[in-house]
Design an enzyme around this catalytic site. Sequence first.
Site, mmCIF file in Angstrom:
data_model
loop_
_atom_site.group_PDB
_atom_site.id
_atom_site.type_symbol
_atom_site.label_atom_id
_atom_site.label_comp_id
_atom_site.label_asym_id
_atom_site.label_seq_id
_atom_site.Cartn_x
_atom_site.Cartn_y
_atom_site.Cartn_z
ATOM 1 N N ASP A 1 37.438 22.145 33.694
ATOM 2 C CA ASP A 1 36.996 21.424 32.497
ATOM 3 C C ASP A 1 36.750 19.947 32.824
ATOM 4 O O ASP A 1 35.779 19.340 32.352
ATOM 5 C CB ASP A 1 38.050 21.561 31.388
ATOM 6 C CG ASP A 1 38.306 23.013 31.038
ATOM 7 O OD1 ASP A 1 37.322 23.754 30.869
ATOM 8 O OD2 ASP A 1 39.479 23.417 30.963
ATOM 9 N N HIS B 1 42.650 25.835 27.584
ATOM 10 C CA HIS B 1 41.445 26.242 28.324
ATOM 11 C C HIS B 1 40.718 27.379 27.607
ATOM 12 O O HIS B 1 40.599 28.492 28.118
ATOM 13 C CB HIS B 1 41.798 26.642 29.766
ATOM 14 C CG HIS B 1 40.598 27.037 30.570
ATOM 15 N ND1 HIS B 1 39.616 26.144 30.929
ATOM 16 C CD2 HIS B 1 40.202 28.238 31.043
ATOM 17 C CE1 HIS B 1 38.664 26.780 31.589
ATOM 18 N NE2 HIS B 1 38.994 28.060 31.676
HETATM 19 N N1 LIG Z 1 40.963 28.762 34.744
HETATM 20 C C1 LIG Z 1 39.656 28.678 34.838
HETATM 21 O O1 LIG Z 1 39.094 27.606 34.647
HETATM 22 C C2 LIG Z 1 38.840 29.877 35.176
HETATM 23 C C3 LIG Z 1 39.397 31.120 35.174
HETATM 24 N N2 LIG Z 1 38.669 32.225 35.527
HETATM 25 C C4 LIG Z 1 39.365 33.513 35.531
HETATM 26 O O2 LIG Z 1 39.710 33.876 36.862
HETATM 27 C C5 LIG Z 1 39.875 35.296 36.945
HETATM 28 C C6 LIG Z 1 39.169 35.847 38.178
HETATM 29 O O3 LIG Z 1 37.792 35.670 38.083
HETATM 30 P P1 LIG Z 1 36.808 36.229 39.245
HETATM 31 O O4 LIG Z 1 37.322 35.843 40.571
HETATM 32 O O5 LIG Z 1 35.448 35.845 38.856
HETATM 33 O O6 LIG Z 1 37.011 37.806 39.047
HETATM 34 P P2 LIG Z 1 36.701 38.977 40.120
HETATM 35 O O7 LIG Z 1 36.738 40.263 39.380
HETATM 36 O O8 LIG Z 1 35.502 38.653 40.906
HETATM 37 O O9 LIG Z 1 37.944 38.890 41.100
HETATM 38 C C7 LIG Z 1 39.236 39.173 40.704
HETATM 39 C C8 LIG Z 1 40.005 39.696 41.893
HETATM 40 O O10 LIG Z 1 41.342 39.985 41.450
HETATM 41 C C9 LIG Z 1 41.744 41.148 42.138
HETATM 42 N N3 LIG Z 1 42.877 41.763 41.453
HETATM 43 C C10 LIG Z 1 42.891 42.557 40.360
HETATM 44 N N4 LIG Z 1 44.147 42.961 40.088
HETATM 45 C C11 LIG Z 1 44.943 42.374 41.015
HETATM 46 C C12 LIG Z 1 46.331 42.386 41.276
HETATM 47 N N5 LIG Z 1 47.176 43.093 40.518
HETATM 48 N N6 LIG Z 1 46.797 41.691 42.320
HETATM 49 C C13 LIG Z 1 45.953 40.968 43.103
HETATM 50 N N7 LIG Z 1 44.630 40.915 42.912
HETATM 51 C C14 LIG Z 1 44.134 41.613 41.887
HETATM 52 C C15 LIG Z 1 40.509 42.033 42.175
HETATM 53 O O11 LIG Z 1 40.634 43.035 43.179
HETATM 54 C C16 LIG Z 1 39.432 41.019 42.476
HETATM 55 O O12 LIG Z 1 39.229 40.863 43.869
HETATM 56 C C17 LIG Z 1 39.344 35.847 35.621
HETATM 57 O O13 LIG Z 1 40.430 36.154 34.773
HETATM 58 C C18 LIG Z 1 38.551 34.688 35.056
HETATM 59 O O14 LIG Z 1 38.450 34.729 33.660
HETATM 60 C C19 LIG Z 1 37.374 32.121 35.901
HETATM 61 C C20 LIG Z 1 36.763 30.889 35.932
HETATM 62 C C21 LIG Z 1 37.431 29.685 35.516
HETATM 63 O O1 LIG Z 2 34.518 31.221 30.813
HETATM 64 C C1 LIG Z 2 35.170 32.046 31.492
HETATM 65 O O2 LIG Z 2 35.405 33.195 31.142
HETATM 66 C C2 LIG Z 2 35.731 31.584 32.786
HETATM 67 C C3 LIG Z 2 36.352 30.271 32.588
HETATM 68 O O3 LIG Z 2 37.484 30.137 32.177
HETATM 69 C C4 LIG Z 2 35.492 29.095 32.723
HETATM 70 O O4 LIG Z 2 34.400 29.174 33.305
HETATM 71 O O5 LIG Z 2 35.895 28.025 32.233
#
Ligand SMILES: NC(=O)C1=CN([C@@H]2O[C@H](COP(=O)(O)OP(=O)(O)OC[C@H]3O[C@@H](n4cnc5c(N)ncnc54)[C@H](O)[C@@H]3O)[C@@H](O)[C@H]2O)C=CC1
Ligand SMILES: O=C([O-])CC(=O)C(=O)O
Length: 340
Positions: free
Chosen positions: A170, A197
């Site tokens: 953010d 967030h």
């Molecule tokens: N805090 C923030 O600002 C943001 C948060 N996110 C969040 O981050 C998370 C991940 O996003 P992406 O990497 O794009 O998803 P993705 O689906 O590409 O990757 C997630 C990974 O987690 C793994 N996974 C699933 N269950 C698991 C477990 N029990 N133990 C270990 N690994 C496990 C999967 O195998 C996969 O490789 C989502 O919940 C998303 O909403 C995404 C962007 C920004």
């Molecule tokens: O928007 C989403 O789902 C992933 C996230 O938290 C971000 O990009 O800030």
Amino acid sequence: MAALNRIQKIASHLDPPKPFKFKVALLGAAGGIGQPLSMLLKMSPYIAELSLYDVANTPGVAADVSHMSTAARVKGYLGPDQLPAALAGSNLVIIPAGVPRKPGMTRDDLFNINAGIVRTLAEAIAAHCPNAWVAIISNPVNSTVPIAAEVLQRAGVLNPARLFGVTTLDVVRAEAFLGEIVGADPRDVSVPVVGGHAGITILPLLSQARPPLPASVTAEQRKALMTRIQDAGTEVVQAKAGAGSATLSMAYAAARFADSCLRAMSGEGPVTEYAYVRSSAVQGLPYFSSPLRLGRSGVEEVLPLGPMDAMESENFEAMKAELLGSIKKGEEFVARGPAK
Ligand SMILES: NC(=O)C1=CN([C@@H]2O[C@H](COP(=O)(O)OP(=O)(O)OC[C@H]3O[C@@H](n4cnc5c(N)ncnc54)[C@H](O)[C@@H]3O)[C@@H](O)[C@H]2O)C=CC1
Ligand SMILES: O=C([O-])CC(=O)C(=O)O
């Protein structure tokens, strides 16, 4: 040649090599965020050992990243049987494990799957590296951080000074968007972003931006900028059209957050960073993202939010009910225990 050696010796004395001393574990390392974040962490001068854990595909990611000619040793761990070894001795654990949004979903729609994943991983942290700093990326952050806190607390190892919800993206977005508007390099821009967030819980304090917004920016344009920062995650989800949410900018933001943590751990303080933490910054909200002073032991001081203008104060009041609801939802999830 002798002169060159002498110059190199003097230069290395002036800028001594960083201590490659910390172990960092990345849980969810093979995902959209995990892969580019693995690459960026492999470039960190603070990391001696990079532990890449996932339930799928970690051998390939670890083999790939391990060929980078930087100092961190890389090890891949696959599946729950290998989680204890992945965590043992970690100083910092970063968690992007879990499912991302698709168009039309809110972050809270991810709760049913990601809450259980974060609970399981927090249980393992409590058992295998209870003193580690823990940085949670998995959404909905407003609830997953209270989930991890409840798990750690029940295990008797919660240190709220070392548990963070990563909201750096953010701040990064606010810097990028404001930089565009004022024509400045985003690295020279600062915008506090506080709250939580998700949607209106993301509160950019544009009145405290440096450089300030030009006087020519109207109240309407100011409001539009605030809304764009709040909805930036959705902007990416829509642009990716079903292929996930922000991964590359998130990896950049998480690498920046990790760097702040590792600098603070190294005693290179004081380090100021924003994150969603347990605090008494706002009455009635046990978790809030604030500016933090980080030191060797974790959060050493939750810094004041500073003054808000009328638009920001209105948003601040409006977010409270939603943020509290998300916190309680996380806490109640742990209180209910695993589904029978
Ligand atoms: N805090 C923030 O600002 C943001 C948060 N996110 C969040 O981050 C998370 C991940 O996003 P992406 O990497 O794009 O998803 P993705 O689906 O590409 O990757 C997630 C990974 O987690 C793994 N996974 C699933 N269950 C698991 C477990 N029990 N133990 C270990 N690994 C496990 C999967 O195998 C996969 O490789 C989502 O919940 C998303 O909403 C995404 C962007 C920004
Ligand atoms: O928007 C989403 O789902 C992933 C996230 O938290 C971000 O990009 O800030």
